[in-house]
Design a protein around this motif. Structure first.
Motif, PDB file in Angstrom:
ATOM      1  N   TRP A  32       0.693  -9.354 -35.916  1.00 19.44           N
ATOM      2  CA  TRP A  32      -0.017  -8.687 -37.003  1.00 19.44           C
ATOM      3  C   TRP A  32       0.426  -7.242 -37.076  1.00 19.44           C
ATOM      4  CZ3 TRP A  32      -3.332 -11.414 -40.165  1.00 19.44           C
ATOM      5  CH2 TRP A  32      -3.638 -12.711 -39.737  1.00 19.44           C
ATOM      6  N   MET A  33       0.477  -6.689 -38.300  1.00 21.27           N
ATOM      7  CA  MET A  33       0.865  -5.294 -38.541  1.00 21.27           C
ATOM      8  C   MET A  33      -0.291  -4.611 -39.253  1.00 21.27           C
ATOM      9  SD  MET A  33       4.627  -5.928 -40.262  1.00 21.27           S
ATOM     10  CE  MET A  33       4.990  -4.202 -40.436  1.00 21.27           C
ATOM     11  N   TYR A  34      -0.426  -3.314 -39.013  1.00 22.32           N
ATOM     12  CA  TYR A  34      -1.436  -2.558 -39.744  1.00 22.32           C
ATOM     13  C   TYR A  34      -0.981  -2.372 -41.185  1.00 22.32           C
ATOM     14  CZ  TYR A  34      -3.747  -1.669 -35.384  1.00 22.32           C
ATOM     15  OH  TYR A  34      -4.401  -1.834 -34.203  1.00 22.32           O
ATOM     16  N   LEU A  35      -1.916  -2.483 -42.101  1.00 29.96           N
ATOM     17  CA  LEU A  35      -1.623  -2.372 -43.521  1.00 29.96           C
ATOM     18  C   LEU A  35      -2.303  -1.122 -44.055  1.00 29.96           C
ATOM     19  CD1 LEU A  35      -0.221  -3.881 -45.854  1.00 29.96           C
ATOM     20  CD2 LEU A  35      -2.371  -5.041 -46.275  1.00 29.96           C
ATOM     21  N   GLY A  36      -1.643  -0.006 -43.926  1.00 33.23           N
ATOM     22  CA  GLY A  36      -2.154   1.253 -44.466  1.00 33.23           C
ATOM     23  C   GLY A  36      -3.037   2.028 -43.525  1.00 33.23           C
ATOM     24  N   ASP A  37      -3.971   1.371 -42.891  1.00 30.34           N
ATOM     25  CA  ASP A  37      -4.881   2.063 -41.976  1.00 30.34           C
ATOM     26  C   ASP A  37      -5.136   1.150 -40.782  1.00 30.34           C
ATOM     27  OD1 ASP A  37      -6.775   0.098 -42.701  1.00 30.34           O
ATOM     28  OD2 ASP A  37      -7.524   1.348 -44.325  1.00 30.34           O
ATOM     29  N   GLU A  38      -5.966   1.585 -39.861  1.00 28.64           N
ATOM     30  CA  GLU A  38      -6.213   0.766 -38.676  1.00 28.64           C
ATOM     31  C   GLU A  38      -7.393  -0.174 -38.843  1.00 28.64           C
ATOM     32  OE1 GLU A  38      -5.835   2.218 -34.823  1.00 28.64           O
ATOM     33  OE2 GLU A  38      -3.996   3.292 -35.238  1.00 28.64           O
ATOM     34  N   SER A  39      -7.839  -0.394 -40.077  1.00 26.76           N
ATOM     35  CA  SER A  39      -8.925  -1.342 -40.290  1.00 26.76           C
ATOM     36  C   SER A  39      -8.453  -2.602 -41.007  1.00 26.76           C
ATOM     37  CB  SER A  39     -10.057  -0.690 -41.087  1.00 26.76           C
ATOM     38  OG  SER A  39      -9.622  -0.390 -42.393  1.00 26.76           O
ATOM     39  N   THR A  40      -7.193  -2.643 -41.439  1.00 27.54           N
ATOM     40  CA  THR A  40      -6.645  -3.797 -42.145  1.00 27.54           C
ATOM     41  C   THR A  40      -5.319  -4.192 -41.503  1.00 27.54           C
ATOM     42  OG1 THR A  40      -7.586  -2.903 -44.183  1.00 27.54           O
ATOM     43  CG2 THR A  40      -5.990  -4.667 -44.417  1.00 27.54           C
ATOM     44  N   VAL A  41      -5.142  -5.495 -41.268  1.00 29.20           N
ATOM     45  CA  VAL A  41      -3.889  -5.999 -40.702  1.00 29.20           C
ATOM     46  C   VAL A  41      -3.357  -7.121 -41.574  1.00 29.20           C
ATOM     47  CG1 VAL A  41      -4.349  -5.353 -38.298  1.00 29.20           C
ATOM     48  CG2 VAL A  41      -5.141  -7.566 -39.139  1.00 29.20           C
ATOM     49  N   ILE A  42      -2.034  -7.326 -41.505  1.00 30.62           N
ATOM     50  CA  ILE A  42      -1.357  -8.393 -42.249  1.00 30.62           C
ATOM     51  C   ILE A  42      -0.463  -9.146 -41.273  1.00 30.62           C
ATOM     52  CG2 ILE A  42       0.526  -6.842 -42.945  1.00 30.62           C
ATOM     53  CD1 ILE A  42       0.690  -8.477 -45.596  1.00 30.62           C
ATOM     54  N   GLN A  43      -0.338 -10.459 -41.482  1.00 29.13           N
ATOM     55  CA  GLN A  43       0.499 -11.277 -40.615  1.00 29.13           C
ATOM     56  C   GLN A  43       1.947 -10.809 -40.755  1.00 29.13           C
ATOM     57  OE1 GLN A  43       2.944 -13.785 -40.630  1.00 29.13           O
ATOM     58  NE2 GLN A  43       2.505 -14.358 -38.521  1.00 29.13           N
ATOM     59  N   ARG A  44       2.608 -10.612 -39.635  1.00 29.88           N
ATOM     60  CA  ARG A  44       3.921  -9.967 -39.602  1.00 29.88           C
ATOM     61  C   ARG A  44       4.999 -10.713 -40.389  1.00 29.88           C
ATOM     62  NH1 ARG A  44       6.972  -8.337 -34.048  1.00 29.88           N
ATOM     63  NH2 ARG A  44       7.964 -10.351 -34.211  1.00 29.88           N
ATOM     64  N   ASP A  45       5.055 -12.037 -40.315  1.00 27.30           N
ATOM     65  CA  ASP A  45       6.086 -12.791 -41.032  1.00 27.30           C
ATOM     66  C   ASP A  45       5.887 -12.726 -42.543  1.00 27.30           C
ATOM     67  OD1 ASP A  45       7.209 -13.458 -38.600  1.00 27.30           O
ATOM     68  OD2 ASP A  45       6.209 -15.398 -38.491  1.00 27.30           O
ATOM     69  N   LEU A  78      -3.914 -12.578 -50.392  1.00 27.39           N
ATOM     70  CA  LEU A  78      -3.495 -12.717 -48.998  1.00 27.39           C
ATOM     71  C   LEU A  78      -4.700 -12.739 -48.057  1.00 27.39           C
ATOM     72  CD1 LEU A  78      -0.400 -10.355 -49.070  1.00 27.39           C
ATOM     73  CD2 LEU A  78      -0.374 -12.839 -48.880  1.00 27.39           C
ATOM     74  N   THR A  79      -5.756 -12.018 -48.398  1.00 27.54           N
ATOM     75  CA  THR A  79      -6.986 -12.047 -47.604  1.00 27.54           C
ATOM     76  C   THR A  79      -7.622 -13.427 -47.702  1.00 27.54           C
ATOM     77  OG1 THR A  79      -7.358  -9.685 -47.924  1.00 27.54           O
ATOM     78  CG2 THR A  79      -9.274 -10.997 -47.297  1.00 27.54           C
ATOM     79  N   ASP A  80      -7.711 -13.957 -48.923  1.00 30.55           N
ATOM     80  CA  ASP A  80      -8.287 -15.288 -49.123  1.00 30.55           C
ATOM     81  C   ASP A  80      -7.505 -16.360 -48.372  1.00 30.55           C
ATOM     82  OD1 ASP A  80     -10.133 -14.080 -50.781  1.00 30.55           O
ATOM     83  OD2 ASP A  80      -9.181 -14.763 -52.643  1.00 30.55           O
ATOM     84  N   GLN A  86      -9.580  -7.843 -42.268  1.00 28.02           N
ATOM     85  CA  GLN A  86     -10.275  -6.581 -42.045  1.00 28.02           C
ATOM     86  C   GLN A  86     -10.785  -6.608 -40.610  1.00 28.02           C
ATOM     87  OE1 GLN A  86     -10.541  -4.009 -44.272  1.00 28.02           O
ATOM     88  NE2 GLN A  86      -9.213  -5.253 -45.550  1.00 28.02           N
ATOM     89  N   LEU A  87     -10.474  -5.595 -39.829  1.00 22.92           N
ATOM     90  CA  LEU A  87     -10.980  -5.529 -38.458  1.00 22.92           C
ATOM     91  C   LEU A  87     -12.448  -5.124 -38.512  1.00 22.92           C
ATOM     92  CD1 LEU A  87      -7.996  -3.745 -36.693  1.00 22.92           C
ATOM     93  CD2 LEU A  87      -8.460  -6.180 -36.867  1.00 22.92           C
ATOM     94  N   LYS A  88     -13.290  -5.902 -37.843  1.00 24.36           N
ATOM     95  CA  LYS A  88     -14.719  -5.637 -37.879  1.00 24.36           C
ATOM     96  C   LYS A  88     -15.139  -4.641 -36.814  1.00 24.36           C
ATOM     97  CE  LYS A  88     -15.945  -9.924 -40.023  1.00 24.36           C
ATOM     98  NZ  LYS A  88     -15.277 -11.113 -40.028  1.00 24.36           N
ATOM     99  N   LEU A  89     -14.448  -4.638 -35.699  1.00 24.49           N
ATOM    100  CA  LEU A  89     -14.789  -3.757 -34.587  1.00 24.49           C
ATOM    101  C   LEU A  89     -13.574  -2.925 -34.206  1.00 24.49           C
ATOM    102  CD1 LEU A  89     -16.627  -6.377 -32.373  1.00 24.49           C
ATOM    103  CD2 LEU A  89     -17.690  -4.626 -33.794  1.00 24.49           C
ATOM    104  N   PRO A  90     -13.762  -1.732 -33.686  1.00 23.49           N
ATOM    105  CA  PRO A  90     -12.610  -0.957 -33.208  1.00 23.49           C
ATOM    106  C   PRO A  90     -11.872  -1.742 -32.124  1.00 23.49           C
ATOM    107  CG  PRO A  90     -14.607   0.377 -33.223  1.00 23.49           C
ATOM    108  CD  PRO A  90     -15.013  -1.030 -33.526  1.00 23.49           C
ATOM    109  N   ARG A  91     -10.582  -1.571 -32.045  1.00 32.95           N
ATOM    110  CA  ARG A  91      -9.759  -2.303 -31.079  1.00 32.95           C
ATOM    111  C   ARG A  91     -10.221  -2.077 -29.654  1.00 32.95           C
ATOM    112  NH1 ARG A  91      -3.766  -1.024 -32.050  1.00 32.95           N
ATOM    113  NH2 ARG A  91      -3.572  -2.429 -30.313  1.00 32.95           N
ATOM    114  N   SER A  92     -10.779  -0.915 -29.338  1.00 31.08           N
ATOM    115  CA  SER A  92     -11.177  -0.601 -27.972  1.00 31.08           C
ATOM    116  C   SER A  92     -12.528  -1.204 -27.593  1.00 31.08           C
ATOM    117  CB  SER A  92     -11.244   0.916 -27.783  1.00 31.08           C
ATOM    118  OG  SER A  92     -12.192   1.456 -28.684  1.00 31.08           O
ATOM    119  N   SER A  93     -13.194  -1.940 -28.495  1.00 30.07           N
ATOM    120  CA  SER A  93     -14.531  -2.465 -28.234  1.00 30.07           C
ATOM    121  C   SER A  93     -14.526  -3.694 -27.331  1.00 30.07           C
ATOM    122  CB  SER A  93     -15.217  -2.814 -29.546  1.00 30.07           C
ATOM    123  OG  SER A  93     -14.574  -3.937 -30.122  1.00 30.07           O
ATOM    124  N   GLY A  94     -13.361  -4.198 -26.970  1.00 30.87           N
ATOM    125  CA  GLY A  94     -13.298  -5.380 -26.119  1.00 30.87           C
ATOM    126  C   GLY A  94     -13.329  -6.684 -26.904  1.00 30.87           C
TER     127      GLY A  94
END
Length: 149
Positions: A32-45, A78-80, A86-94
């Motif tokens: 997964w890659m970040y898409l613009g900010d650290e709250s949205t990711v997109i599948q790398r391929d 692409l979201t559908d 959309q990341l729901k929790l910060p990455r450091s939250s475990g």
């Protein structure tokens, strides 16, 4: 139809971030890659395919403004389909990090490719069958303006 060669060494489609206009090397396991900010990711391929589709293949370069506009236009579809999250929790939250734990897709890769890259000259049916066996309507797709030489 013309076939154009793509240089993965020059375009680096799995590393390019059009929002920052920079290349960021990733580990092979990072799907997964970040898409613009650290709250949205997109599948790398999927991101790599979009980057290649909108690349200037003659000069083997990217146009970040065109890419950002295209990505914003495709984001809901692409979201559908499960390719943008959309990341729901910060990455450091475990929590389980989606960058290393992909979830099942709502559409197959072929179905998504058909929906995203369909142009007026395609002579396909106006409906597509989803993985659940139900018809998927083309009415929610967006037009892509690109001619194949």
């Amino acid at each position: 139809m013309t076939v154009e060669e793509v240089s993965p060494y020059r375009l680096k489609p799995s590393q390019y971030n059009p929002y920052k206009n920079e290349f960021v090397k990733k580990a092979l396991g990072e799907r997964w890659m970040y898409l613009g900010d650290e709250s949205t990711v997109i599948q790398r391929d999927i991101m790599s395919a979009i980057l290649i589709y909108f690349a200037d293949l003659k000069n083997q370069t990217h146009n970040p403004e065109v890419l950002k506009a295209a990505l914003e236009g495709m984001k809901q579809l692409l979201t559908d389909a499960g390719y943008v999250k959309q990341l729901k929790l910060p990455r450091s939250s475990g929590s389980k990090d989606p960058l290393f734990a992909p979830e099942p897709k709502a559409l197959t890769t072929e179905e998504l490719r058909s929906k995203c890259f369909r142009v007026d000259s395609d002579c396909q049916s106006s409906t597509l069958t989803g993985t659940d066996g139900k018809a998927v309507d083309w009415s929610e797709t967006f037009p892509l303006e690109r001619e194949v030489a």
